[in-house]
Design a protein around this motif. Structure first.
Motif, PDB file in Angstrom:
ATOM      1  N   TYR A  23      65.292  22.126  47.954  1.00 13.94           N
ATOM      2  CA  TYR A  23      65.150  23.117  49.009  1.00 13.94           C
ATOM      3  C   TYR A  23      63.776  23.776  48.866  1.00 13.94           C
ATOM      4  CZ  TYR A  23      70.270  23.013  49.501  1.00 13.94           C
ATOM      5  OH  TYR A  23      71.575  22.630  49.700  1.00 13.94           O
ATOM      6  N   GLN A  65      61.895  27.546  49.705  1.00 16.12           N
ATOM      7  CA  GLN A  65      62.087  28.944  50.096  1.00 16.12           C
ATOM      8  C   GLN A  65      60.724  29.562  50.348  1.00 16.12           C
ATOM      9  OE1 GLN A  65      64.102  31.478  47.227  1.00 16.12           O
ATOM     10  NE2 GLN A  65      64.847  32.821  48.835  1.00 16.12           N
ATOM     11  N   GLY A 114      60.074  34.870  54.302  1.00 18.25           N
ATOM     12  CA  GLY A 114      60.517  35.098  55.672  1.00 18.25           C
ATOM     13  C   GLY A 114      61.207  33.917  56.322  1.00 18.25           C
ATOM     14  N   GLN A 115      61.290  32.788  55.628  1.00 16.75           N
ATOM     15  CA  GLN A 115      61.907  31.591  56.227  1.00 16.75           C
ATOM     16  C   GLN A 115      63.261  31.265  55.642  1.00 16.75           C
ATOM     17  OE1 GLN A 115      60.648  29.886  58.881  1.00 16.75           O
ATOM     18  NE2 GLN A 115      59.174  31.550  58.891  1.00 16.75           N
ATOM     19  N   GLY A 116      63.682  31.970  54.640  1.00 20.63           N
ATOM     20  CA  GLY A 116      64.965  31.637  54.046  1.00 20.63           C
ATOM     21  C   GLY A 116      64.885  30.339  53.281  1.00 20.63           C
ATOM     22  N   LEU A 117      66.041  29.735  53.077  1.00 19.20           N
ATOM     23  CA  LEU A 117      66.143  28.503  52.298  1.00 19.20           C
ATOM     24  C   LEU A 117      66.240  27.314  53.227  1.00 19.20           C
ATOM     25  CD1 LEU A 117      68.438  30.014  49.698  1.00 19.20           C
ATOM     26  CD2 LEU A 117      66.668  28.414  49.027  1.00 19.20           C
ATOM     27  N   PHE A 122      66.532  23.199  53.652  1.00 22.38           N
ATOM     28  CA  PHE A 122      66.921  21.956  52.992  1.00 22.38           C
ATOM     29  C   PHE A 122      65.838  20.902  53.188  1.00 22.38           C
ATOM     30  CE2 PHE A 122      69.422  18.461  51.621  1.00 22.38           C
ATOM     31  CZ  PHE A 122      69.266  17.442  52.551  1.00 22.38           C
ATOM     32  N   LEU A 160      63.125  24.834  45.209  1.00 25.90           N
ATOM     33  CA  LEU A 160      64.347  24.957  44.426  1.00 25.90           C
ATOM     34  C   LEU A 160      65.076  23.628  44.359  1.00 25.90           C
ATOM     35  CD1 LEU A 160      65.553  28.338  45.907  1.00 25.90           C
ATOM     36  CD2 LEU A 160      64.966  27.977  43.544  1.00 25.90           C
ATOM     37  N   GLN A 188      77.020  23.542  44.593  1.00 20.14           N
ATOM     38  CA  GLN A 188      75.664  23.304  44.113  1.00 20.14           C
ATOM     39  C   GLN A 188      75.224  24.425  43.172  1.00 20.14           C
ATOM     40  OE1 GLN A 188      72.895  22.431  47.327  1.00 20.14           O
ATOM     41  NE2 GLN A 188      74.528  21.489  48.520  1.00 20.14           N
ATOM     42  N   PHE A 205      71.895  25.962  41.138  1.00 23.81           N
ATOM     43  CA  PHE A 205      70.455  25.957  41.358  1.00 23.81           C
ATOM     44  C   PHE A 205      69.649  26.180  40.088  1.00 23.81           C
ATOM     45  CE2 PHE A 205      69.737  25.872  45.958  1.00 23.81           C
ATOM     46  CZ  PHE A 205      71.038  25.950  46.405  1.00 23.81           C
ATOM     47  N   GLY A 206      68.451  25.589  40.072  1.00 25.61           N
ATOM     48  CA  GLY A 206      67.484  25.852  39.024  1.00 25.61           C
ATOM     49  C   GLY A 206      66.657  27.076  39.350  1.00 25.61           C
ATOM     50  N   PRO A 207      65.736  27.436  38.455  1.00 28.20           N
ATOM     51  CA  PRO A 207      64.933  28.650  38.638  1.00 28.20           C
ATOM     52  C   PRO A 207      63.802  28.503  39.652  1.00 28.20           C
ATOM     53  CG  PRO A 207      64.320  27.546  36.615  1.00 28.20           C
ATOM     54  CD  PRO A 207      65.481  26.790  37.167  1.00 28.20           C
ATOM     55  N   TYR A 241      75.778  33.282  47.499  1.00 30.87           N
ATOM     56  CA  TYR A 241      74.924  33.167  46.332  1.00 30.87           C
ATOM     57  C   TYR A 241      74.151  34.474  46.168  1.00 30.87           C
ATOM     58  CZ  TYR A 241      75.390  28.036  45.973  1.00 30.87           C
ATOM     59  OH  TYR A 241      75.858  26.756  45.797  1.00 30.87           O
ATOM     60  N   GLU A 267      66.499  32.970  40.280  1.00 29.00           N
ATOM     61  CA  GLU A 267      67.471  31.879  40.233  1.00 29.00           C
ATOM     62  C   GLU A 267      68.700  32.197  41.072  1.00 29.00           C
ATOM     63  OE1 GLU A 267      67.736  30.396  36.365  1.00 29.00           O
ATOM     64  OE2 GLU A 267      69.505  29.166  36.718  1.00 29.00           O
ATOM     65  N   LEU A 268      69.083  31.283  41.922  1.00 30.09           N
ATOM     66  CA  LEU A 268      70.268  31.472  42.760  1.00 30.09           C
ATOM     67  C   LEU A 268      71.525  31.323  41.915  1.00 30.09           C
ATOM     68  CD1 LEU A 268      69.247  29.543  45.943  1.00 30.09           C
ATOM     69  CD2 LEU A 268      70.224  31.812  45.955  1.00 30.09           C
ATOM     70  N   PHE A 282      72.734  35.534  49.686  1.00 29.05           N
ATOM     71  CA  PHE A 282      72.728  34.502  50.717  1.00 29.05           C
ATOM     72  C   PHE A 282      74.142  34.027  50.994  1.00 29.05           C
ATOM     73  CE2 PHE A 282      68.262  33.655  51.242  1.00 29.05           C
ATOM     74  CZ  PHE A 282      67.700  34.036  50.041  1.00 29.05           C
ATOM     75  N   PHE A 293      71.847  27.755  54.821  1.00 30.05           N
ATOM     76  CA  PHE A 293      71.829  29.137  54.353  1.00 30.05           C
ATOM     77  C   PHE A 293      71.465  30.103  55.473  1.00 30.05           C
ATOM     78  CE2 PHE A 293      72.089  28.986  49.728  1.00 30.05           C
ATOM     79  CZ  PHE A 293      71.857  27.646  49.471  1.00 30.05           C
ATOM     80  N   GLY A 294      71.977  31.315  55.360  1.00 31.87           N
ATOM     81  CA  GLY A 294      71.444  32.405  56.164  1.00 31.87           C
ATOM     82  C   GLY A 294      70.122  32.847  55.562  1.00 31.87           C
ATOM     83  N   LYS A 295      69.453  33.769  56.222  1.00 33.13           N
ATOM     84  CA  LYS A 295      68.137  34.215  55.756  1.00 33.13           C
ATOM     85  C   LYS A 295      68.220  35.231  54.626  1.00 33.13           C
ATOM     86  CE  LYS A 295      65.401  33.099  59.819  1.00 33.13           C
ATOM     87  NZ  LYS A 295      64.859  31.892  59.178  1.00 33.13           N
TER      88      LYS A 295
END
Lengths: 115, 116
Positions: free
Chosen positions: A35, A37, A40-43, A45, A91, A104, A106-108, B37, B44-45, B91, B106-108
């Motif tokens: 992913y 990030q 302002g754009q979020g996450l 894929f 990410l 899922q 997630f890593g750092p 999340y 980190e998520l 999130f 995801f949402g923002k």
């Protein structure tokens, strides 16, 4: 146990250079996800792997982006001829399988800055 | 199309107040999962909860609770007696059964600041 690890944690590069970002999933996890990030754009894929194959490459923003996974474990995300708009946190996540019930983890992240 | 909306971009509360983070989703699938999340300042998520579309029971875990309502396509998250350590970006995310769709949308995010 060990979680998802990513390297490097930070990468600063000049516009036009290629970069490689690495992800080590949780041991035994067959699915791996990338992913992005952005502020302002979020996450967003990018791509996911089930084993070594990538059934879904639809999220890759351009042909400068590619990813591979070998041995069903480590994955590398490569960005060629980087642009300033590629600056973001990348990410990686892994899950036991790619099914609906597989959460899922997630890593750092790798923070990429393109100057 | 899949979509997750978190209308609150930032919330600020004083410690010990209760706070609810809203999440509204859109899906055509009848089988799906919803997630929350947490992303603390470290980046980190952290997975908090997963809920499937057939289970509308509310969930409580310590100071955290989740209210899933299919009728309004909402999956809201409440923190009771908030603490400074709850400060993070939260999130909400959606995963659908249809494998043709993006694995996790995801949402923002909602940035929560808890002030001592």
């Amino acid at each position: 146990g060990a979680g998802v690890s990513q390297s490097p944690s930070n990468k600063v590069t000049e516009k036009g250079k290629d970069v490689e970002l690495r992800c080590d999933p949780i041991s035994g996890h067959t699915a791996l996800y990338w992913y992005r990030q952005s502020l302002g754009q979020g996450l967003e894929f990018l791509i996911y792997f089930q084993g070594n194959s990538a059934p879904d490459k639809s999220g890759l923003p351009s042909d400068r982006f590619s990813a591979e996974r070998t041995g069903g474990s480590v994955s590398t995300l490569t960005i060629q001829r980087t642009q300033q708009e590629d600056s973001a946190v990348y990410l990686c996540a892994s899950s036991l399988g790619a099914g609906l019930t597989d959460t899922q983890y997630f890593g750092p992240g790798t923070r990429l800055t393109v100057l | 199309a899949q979509k997750v909306t978190q209308a609150q971009t930032e919330i600020s509360v004083v410690e010990k107040e209760d706070v609810t983070l809203d999440c509204v989703y859109e899906t055509r699938d009848t089988t799906y999962y919803l997630f929350w999340y947490k992303q603390p300042p470290s980046g980190e998520l952290v997975f908090l909860i997963r809920r499937n579309s057939f289970d509308e029971q509310n969930e409580i875990s310590g100071r955290y609770s989740w209210n899933f309502q299919k009728s309004t396509s909402s999956f809201n998250f409440t923190i009771t007696a908030s603490q400074v350590v709850d400060s993070a970006v939260y999130f909400c995310a959606l995963s659908e059964l249809d494998p043709r769709n993006t694995p996790l949308v995801f949402g923002k995010g909602t940035r929560l600041s808890v002030i001592a």
